[in-house]
Design a protein around this motif. Structure first.
Motif, PDB file in Angstrom:
ATOM      1  N   VAL A  22       0.842  -1.197   0.000  1.00 48.99           N
ATOM      2  CA  VAL A  22       0.000   0.000   0.000  1.00 48.99           C
ATOM      3  C   VAL A  22       0.879   1.250   0.000  1.00 48.99           C
ATOM      4  CG1 VAL A  22      -1.582   1.379   1.415  1.00 48.99           C
ATOM      5  CG2 VAL A  22      -2.042  -1.049   1.039  1.00 48.99           C
ATOM      6  N   GLU A  23       1.936   1.231   0.802  1.00 50.93           N
ATOM      7  CA  GLU A  23       2.841   2.392   0.887  1.00 50.93           C
ATOM      8  C   GLU A  23       3.583   2.645  -0.416  1.00 50.93           C
ATOM      9  OE1 GLU A  23       2.902   4.558   3.394  1.00 50.93           O
ATOM     10  OE2 GLU A  23       1.256   3.334   4.157  1.00 50.93           O
ATOM     11  N   LEU A  25       2.238   2.352  -3.369  1.00 51.36           N
ATOM     12  CA  LEU A  25       1.261   2.644  -4.419  1.00 51.36           C
ATOM     13  C   LEU A  25       0.522   3.954  -4.148  1.00 51.36           C
ATOM     14  CD1 LEU A  25      -0.032  -1.010  -4.708  1.00 51.36           C
ATOM     15  CD2 LEU A  25       1.322   0.220  -6.437  1.00 51.36           C
ATOM     16  N   PRO A  26       1.224   5.079  -4.295  1.00 48.44           N
ATOM     17  CA  PRO A  26       0.574   6.367  -4.039  1.00 48.44           C
ATOM     18  C   PRO A  26      -0.404   6.733  -5.149  1.00 48.44           C
ATOM     19  CG  PRO A  26       2.724   6.738  -4.985  1.00 48.44           C
ATOM     20  CD  PRO A  26       2.600   5.241  -4.767  1.00 48.44           C
ATOM     21  N   ALA A  27      -1.433   7.466  -4.792  1.00 47.86           N
ATOM     22  CA  ALA A  27      -2.376   7.974  -5.787  1.00 47.86           C
ATOM     23  C   ALA A  27      -1.607   8.739  -6.854  1.00 47.86           C
ATOM     24  CB  ALA A  27      -3.409   8.884  -5.122  1.00 47.86           C
ATOM     25  N   VAL A  45      -1.844   4.737 -10.667  1.00 49.92           N
ATOM     26  CA  VAL A  45      -2.679   4.351  -9.525  1.00 49.92           C
ATOM     27  C   VAL A  45      -3.798   5.378  -9.378  1.00 49.92           C
ATOM     28  CG1 VAL A  45      -2.705   3.961  -7.026  1.00 49.92           C
ATOM     29  CG2 VAL A  45      -0.699   3.275  -8.382  1.00 49.92           C
ATOM     30  N   THR A  47      -6.304   5.588  -6.900  1.00 47.49           N
ATOM     31  CA  THR A  47      -6.262   6.015  -5.503  1.00 47.49           C
ATOM     32  C   THR A  47      -5.415   5.013  -4.732  1.00 47.49           C
ATOM     33  OG1 THR A  47      -8.261   4.786  -4.930  1.00 47.49           O
ATOM     34  CG2 THR A  47      -8.558   7.096  -5.493  1.00 47.49           C
ATOM     35  N   ARG A  48      -4.760   5.483  -3.686  1.00 50.11           N
ATOM     36  CA  ARG A  48      -3.960   4.571  -2.878  1.00 50.11           C
ATOM     37  C   ARG A  48      -4.877   3.491  -2.324  1.00 50.11           C
ATOM     38  NH1 ARG A  48       1.013   4.859  -0.073  1.00 50.11           N
ATOM     39  NH2 ARG A  48       1.192   7.077  -0.474  1.00 50.11           N
ATOM     40  N   ASN A  50      -6.387   0.478   0.114  1.00 54.78           N
ATOM     41  CA  ASN A  50      -6.533   0.279   1.557  1.00 54.78           C
ATOM     42  C   ASN A  50      -6.760  -1.200   1.811  1.00 54.78           C
ATOM     43  OD1 ASN A  50      -6.584   3.041   2.561  1.00 54.78           O
ATOM     44  ND2 ASN A  50      -8.517   3.215   1.462  1.00 54.78           N
ATOM     45  N   VAL A  67      -5.742  -2.669  -6.097  1.00 55.82           N
ATOM     46  CA  VAL A  67      -5.342  -1.372  -6.631  1.00 55.82           C
ATOM     47  C   VAL A  67      -5.877  -1.295  -8.053  1.00 55.82           C
ATOM     48  CG1 VAL A  67      -3.075  -2.199  -7.443  1.00 55.82           C
ATOM     49  CG2 VAL A  67      -3.434   0.249  -7.009  1.00 55.82           C
TER      50      VAL A  67
END
Length: 100
Positions: A22-23, A25-27, A45, A47-48, A50, A67
């Motif tokens: 998750v960290e 894969l930034p928006a 991506v 949106t990041r 969750n 994602v």
């Protein structure tokens, strides 16, 4: 619960691996995802992701995440990828690539 997943995880190591992805894969990050099946996909991506609770086919509750990637140059293209299927993330944009 309406969220179904092929695979769910309850052990600490697997959940930490998902959270680590998750960290990465930034928006709006442009990435190439290398997948467990040997394939890859690239895109931006949306949106990041969750981590969330899902249920598998046996009704076992656990964690997973997806994602969504899009390509600005191909507006009709998008792909949803389960994080547990990602082996490695390669960053194509300079902001994240310089952090790694």
């Amino acid at each position: 619960m309406g969220r179904a997943a092929e695979r769910v995880y309850t052990d600490r190591a697997s959940i930490q691996q998902l959270e680590s992805l998750v960290e990465e894969l930034p928006a709006n990050g442009h990435v190439v995802l290398l997948l467990k099946d040997g394939s890859s996909c690239d895109g931006v991506v949306v949106t990041r992701p969750n981590v969330q609770m899902f249920r598998d086919a046996d009704e076992r509750e656990g964690i997973n995440a997806t994602v969504r990637l899009e390509r600005p140059d191909v507006p009709e293209w998008s792909q949803q990828v389960w994080l547990d299927q990602i082996v490695r993330v390669e960053h194509l944009d300079s902001s994240m690539a310089s952090e790694n």
